[in-house]
Motif scaffolding. Structure first.
Motif, PDB file in Angstrom:
ATOM      1  N   ILE A 249     -10.011  23.128  -6.347  1.00 41.68           N
ATOM      2  CA  ILE A 249      -9.428  21.900  -5.811  1.00 41.68           C
ATOM      3  C   ILE A 249      -9.158  20.951  -6.978  1.00 41.68           C
ATOM      4  N   THR A 250      -7.894  20.633  -7.194  1.00 43.32           N
ATOM      5  CA  THR A 250      -7.527  19.748  -8.293  1.00 43.32           C
ATOM      6  C   THR A 250      -7.625  18.289  -7.850  1.00 43.32           C
ATOM      7  N   ILE A 251      -8.433  17.520  -8.543  1.00 45.39           N
ATOM      8  CA  ILE A 251      -8.454  16.064  -8.352  1.00 45.39           C
ATOM      9  C   ILE A 251      -7.489  15.502  -9.385  1.00 45.39           C
ATOM     10  N   PRO A 252      -6.299  15.099  -8.987  1.00 43.99           N
ATOM     11  CA  PRO A 252      -5.262  14.773  -9.963  1.00 43.99           C
ATOM     12  C   PRO A 252      -5.535  13.467 -10.692  1.00 43.99           C
ATOM     13  N   PHE A 253      -4.926  13.348 -11.872  1.00 47.37           N
ATOM     14  CA  PHE A 253      -4.918  12.067 -12.553  1.00 47.37           C
ATOM     15  C   PHE A 253      -4.077  11.089 -11.721  1.00 47.37           C
ATOM     16  N   LEU A 254      -4.225   9.810 -12.006  1.00 47.68           N
ATOM     17  CA  LEU A 254      -3.593   8.793 -11.179  1.00 47.68           C
ATOM     18  C   LEU A 254      -2.071   8.856 -11.209  1.00 47.68           C
ATOM     19  N   THR A 255      -1.464   8.679 -10.058  1.00 45.88           N
ATOM     20  CA  THR A 255      -0.024   8.502  -9.946  1.00 45.88           C
ATOM     21  C   THR A 255       0.272   7.003  -9.888  1.00 45.88           C
ATOM     22  N   TYR A 256       1.543   6.673  -9.831  1.00 41.63           N
ATOM     23  CA  TYR A 256       1.947   5.267  -9.678  1.00 41.63           C
ATOM     24  C   TYR A 256       1.317   4.678  -8.417  1.00 41.63           C
ATOM     25  N   THR A 257       1.346   5.437  -7.322  1.00 40.71           N
ATOM     26  CA  THR A 257       0.756   4.968  -6.063  1.00 40.71           C
ATOM     27  C   THR A 257      -0.731   4.690  -6.219  1.00 40.71           C
ATOM     28  N   ASP A 258      -1.435   5.563  -6.918  1.00 36.74           N
ATOM     29  CA  ASP A 258      -2.873   5.367  -7.139  1.00 36.74           C
ATOM     30  C   ASP A 258      -3.142   4.125  -7.977  1.00 36.74           C
ATOM     31  N   ARG A 259      -2.301   3.909  -8.984  1.00 41.31           N
ATOM     32  CA  ARG A 259      -2.502   2.731  -9.838  1.00 41.31           C
ATOM     33  C   ARG A 259      -2.234   1.439  -9.056  1.00 41.31           C
ATOM     34  N   MET A 260      -1.232   1.454  -8.198  1.00 39.95           N
ATOM     35  CA  MET A 260      -0.973   0.290  -7.350  1.00 39.95           C
ATOM     36  C   MET A 260      -2.166   0.028  -6.434  1.00 39.95           C
ATOM     37  N   GLU A 261      -2.729   1.096  -5.885  1.00 43.74           N
ATOM     38  CA  GLU A 261      -3.908   0.950  -5.026  1.00 43.74           C
ATOM     39  C   GLU A 261      -5.071   0.348  -5.812  1.00 43.74           C
ATOM     40  N   THR A 262      -5.238   0.781  -7.052  1.00 41.10           N
ATOM     41  CA  THR A 262      -6.303   0.256  -7.902  1.00 41.10           C
ATOM     42  C   THR A 262      -6.112  -1.238  -8.157  1.00 41.10           C
ATOM     43  N   ILE A 263      -4.888  -1.630  -8.480  1.00 44.47           N
ATOM     44  CA  ILE A 263      -4.588  -3.041  -8.750  1.00 44.47           C
ATOM     45  C   ILE A 263      -4.820  -3.890  -7.508  1.00 44.47           C
ATOM     46  N   HIS A 264      -4.334  -3.421  -6.368  1.00 50.36           N
ATOM     47  CA  HIS A 264      -4.491  -4.187  -5.131  1.00 50.36           C
ATOM     48  C   HIS A 264      -5.954  -4.298  -4.717  1.00 50.36           C
ATOM     49  N   THR A 265      -6.730  -3.228  -4.956  1.00 53.43           N
ATOM     50  CA  THR A 265      -8.161  -3.290  -4.646  1.00 53.43           C
ATOM     51  C   THR A 265      -8.863  -4.307  -5.523  1.00 53.43           C
ATOM     52  N   LEU A 266      -8.496  -4.361  -6.781  1.00 50.48           N
ATOM     53  CA  LEU A 266      -9.105  -5.316  -7.703  1.00 50.48           C
ATOM     54  C   LEU A 266      -8.702  -6.750  -7.346  1.00 50.48           C
ATOM     55  N   VAL A 267      -7.444  -6.938  -6.969  1.00 53.39           N
ATOM     56  CA  VAL A 267      -6.983  -8.262  -6.547  1.00 53.39           C
ATOM     57  C   VAL A 267      -7.720  -8.699  -5.274  1.00 53.39           C
ATOM     58  N   HIS A 268      -7.954  -7.754  -4.373  1.00 48.80           N
ATOM     59  CA  HIS A 268      -8.718  -8.059  -3.153  1.00 48.80           C
ATOM     60  C   HIS A 268     -10.149  -8.447  -3.499  1.00 48.80           C
ATOM     61  N   GLU A 269     -10.694  -7.786  -4.523  1.00 45.45           N
ATOM     62  CA  GLU A 269     -12.058  -8.077  -4.966  1.00 45.45           C
ATOM     63  C   GLU A 269     -12.131  -9.429  -5.678  1.00 45.45           C
ATOM     64  N   LEU A 270     -11.074  -9.766  -6.447  1.00 47.59           N
ATOM     65  CA  LEU A 270     -11.035 -11.007  -7.220  1.00 47.59           C
ATOM     66  C   LEU A 270      -9.757 -11.763  -6.869  1.00 47.59           C
ATOM     67  N   PRO A 271      -9.685 -12.369  -5.691  1.00 50.05           N
ATOM     68  CA  PRO A 271      -8.429 -12.926  -5.180  1.00 50.05           C
ATOM     69  C   PRO A 271      -7.865 -14.076  -6.012  1.00 50.05           C
ATOM     70  N   TYR A 272      -8.705 -14.732  -6.823  1.00 51.87           N
ATOM     71  CA  TYR A 272      -8.221 -15.884  -7.576  1.00 51.87           C
ATOM     72  C   TYR A 272      -7.858 -15.523  -9.023  1.00 51.87           C
ATOM     73  N   ALA A 273      -7.841 -14.234  -9.326  1.00 49.08           N
ATOM     74  CA  ALA A 273      -7.531 -13.804 -10.690  1.00 49.08           C
ATOM     75  C   ALA A 273      -6.047 -13.998 -10.991  1.00 49.08           C
ATOM     76  N   ASN A 274      -5.760 -14.412 -12.210  1.00 52.78           N
ATOM     77  CA  ASN A 274      -4.387 -14.566 -12.683  1.00 52.78           C
ATOM     78  C   ASN A 274      -4.069 -13.420 -13.625  1.00 52.78           C
ATOM     79  N   LEU A 275      -3.302 -12.435 -13.143  1.00 49.13           N
ATOM     80  CA  LEU A 275      -3.002 -11.257 -13.948  1.00 49.13           C
ATOM     81  C   LEU A 275      -1.902 -11.525 -14.968  1.00 49.13           C
ATOM     82  N   GLY A 276      -1.010 -12.435 -14.670  1.00 51.86           N
ATOM     83  CA  GLY A 276       0.061 -12.752 -15.603  1.00 51.86           C
ATOM     84  C   GLY A 276       1.238 -11.799 -15.546  1.00 51.86           C
TER      85      GLY A 276
END
Length: 467
Positions: A249-276
């Motif tokens: 079973i291959t656990i793939p490296f991140l795709t664009y969709t996975d990276r977007m999910e990562t960013i959105h999860t972090l923004v949800h965790e830190l809603p007042y963060a300014n990413l720039g």
């Protein structure tokens, strides 16, 4: 990955490949498809022993939270749905998802094997052996071999009596569900690639794993085994063959969709963060980063109250790539385009036509690679840099993948190919191709066939039009 070919008139060879995921944005991410594949295989009784590989050191996201892969396996089907979810690695030995489960297991183990060597003993021999030998591979293999065959409906008198004694109130609730699942981490440390020709204990481990894969009692009990390894090249080849009833079973490296999910999860965790930067720009520029690297990088920037920028993201990618493949890959950016090259007008026009076809999505007009031929100082490297600048992507240069150990060169190439896909879009530059591979159709036995196998592997990759 699209590649194109072009020839000049002299003898020295260089090779260029580029991956066009960004220019052809119709490819979708397949986040967590691997766990669904495991569930289907297990529920259909197609397999109960799995080898998880590739991005196994990364984190996963569940319920808007980042968790480690072993923890995720311990709570999700098919590995996390047993009463006992048991882990093993050489450093920690056998352990459970929590202390309560370990206490339950020791109680069950004592009920199953109540024998004591001395009347003064406070615990049965089986429990004492567990506490003393839990880090030993041989003991783990022996214990797991016994436990994996046990199910809630087991009719063997001794087993049934132990289950009824210890789990009298739980039997009705758990009947029909798995009893004991095993997750073996860093399995490459137990069954390395040359294990069948190595030490006896290595062969014992492989034979035990293969026996589990075809054990009808384990299948009937609905128990599951997951072997976790860095990639296929670091484990015994017998363990990534469906012929042997082991399901890779291959656990793939991140795709664009996975990276977007990562960013959105972090923004949800830190809603007042300014990413720039916009999320999609970060996701595009961070191609190749693991979820751990991307989240850690963003958290650090947020903590320091600094915004993200393309240069900082590229520097992080450079560090991450060198950490993943030290000495084998080098990532750079080009500061000039075709305007920096004098003459070669015919070749520049050809390249412009190919890039235009890429941007227009005309895949049929994009050939399979670019082969640059020329003597020293004729501008081959500069041409590659200009091409990358024109496309707007970084360059990854492959270093020397050959190794003195048998099979290591081929394993490196396989791993690097999977790694490079995650960095798309990127220009992949192989310098002095003639030193890498032998001429097709020739036979060279001076390196035990390494050159032939590398050439065959590379040609197989080059012929894959889905990349």
């Amino acid at each position: 990955m699209r590649v194109y070919v072009h020839l000049s008139c002299t003898h020295q060879v260089r090779y260029v490949m580029y991956n066009d995921t960004k220019l052809f944005p119709n490819r979708k991410g397949f986040a967590m498809q691997w766990i669904k594949a495991m569930q289907i295989k297990r529920e259909s009784h197609a397999a109960h022993l799995f080898l998880l590989h590739l991005a196994t050191k990364d984190m996963v996201i569940t319920h808007d939270q980042f968790i480690e892969l072993p923890d995720y396996l311990g709570i999700h089907s098919p590995t996390g749905d047993a009463y006992f979810v048991t882990y093993y690695n050489r450093a920690r030995g056998i352990y459970f998802i929590d202390d309560t489960k370990e206490e339950d297991f020791l109680t069950f183990l004592g009920a199953l094997h109540p024998e004591k060597s001395h009347s003064q003993q406070t615990v049965p021999d089986a429990v004492a052996n567990f506490l003393h030998k839990r880090r030993e591979v041989d003991y783990m293999l022996m214990l797991f071999s016994e436990m994996l065959q046990i199910g809630w409906s087991d009719e063997r008198r001794k087993v049934k009596q132990a289950i009824d004694t210890v789990f009298k109130e739980q039997v009705g609730e758990w009947r029909g569900k798995p009893f004991f699942n095993a997750i073996i981490l860093y399995s490459e440390s137990i069954a390395p690639p040359d294990a069948m020709h190595g030490q006896p204990y290595d062969r014992t481990a492989i034979v035990t794993f293969l026996s589990w894969a075809v054990d009808s009692k384990i299948a009937h009990a609905k128990n599951t085994v997951a072997l976790v390894a860095e990639h296929l090249g670091v484990v015994a080849p017998q363990l990534h063959s469906e012929t042997n009833a082991v399901m890779p079973i291959t656990i793939p490296f991140l795709t664009y969709t996975d990276r977007m999910e990562t960013i959105h999860t972090l923004v949800h965790e830190l809603p007042y963060a300014n990413l720039g930067m916009a999320s999609d720009d970060i996701a595009n520029l961070s191609a190749g980063l693991s979820r751990r690297a991307l989240a850690g990088f963003m958290r650090e920037k947020i903590y320091l109250c600094t915004t993200l920028d393309p240069d900082a993201i590229f520097q992080k990618k450079k560090e991450h790539l060198e950490d993943q493949a030290p000495g084998l890959l080098e990532i750079t950016r080009s500061a000039w385009g075709l305007e920096a090259i004098g003459a070669l007008e015919e070749k520049k026009q050809y390249i412009k036509g190919v890039v235009r076809a890429m941007k227009e999505g005309n895949k049929l007009a994009v050939p399979q690679g670019c082969l640059l031929l020329g003597g020293f100082g004729t501008g081959k490297t500069v041409f590659v840099q200009a091409l990358a600048h024109m496309i707007g992507v970084p360059i990854i240069k492959l270093g020397n993948i050959r190794d003195k150990f048998v099979g290591e060169s081929e394993r490196r190439l396989s791993y690097l190919c999977e790694l490079l896909k995650s960095y798309a879009p990127v220009v992949i530059f192989i310098d002095e191709l003639d030193q890498w591979f032998q001429k097709r159709g020739t036979v060279y036995h001076g390196d035990s066939g390494v050159s032939a196998r590398l050439t065959a592997k590379f040609m197989d990759i080059m012929s894959d039009t889905d990349l």
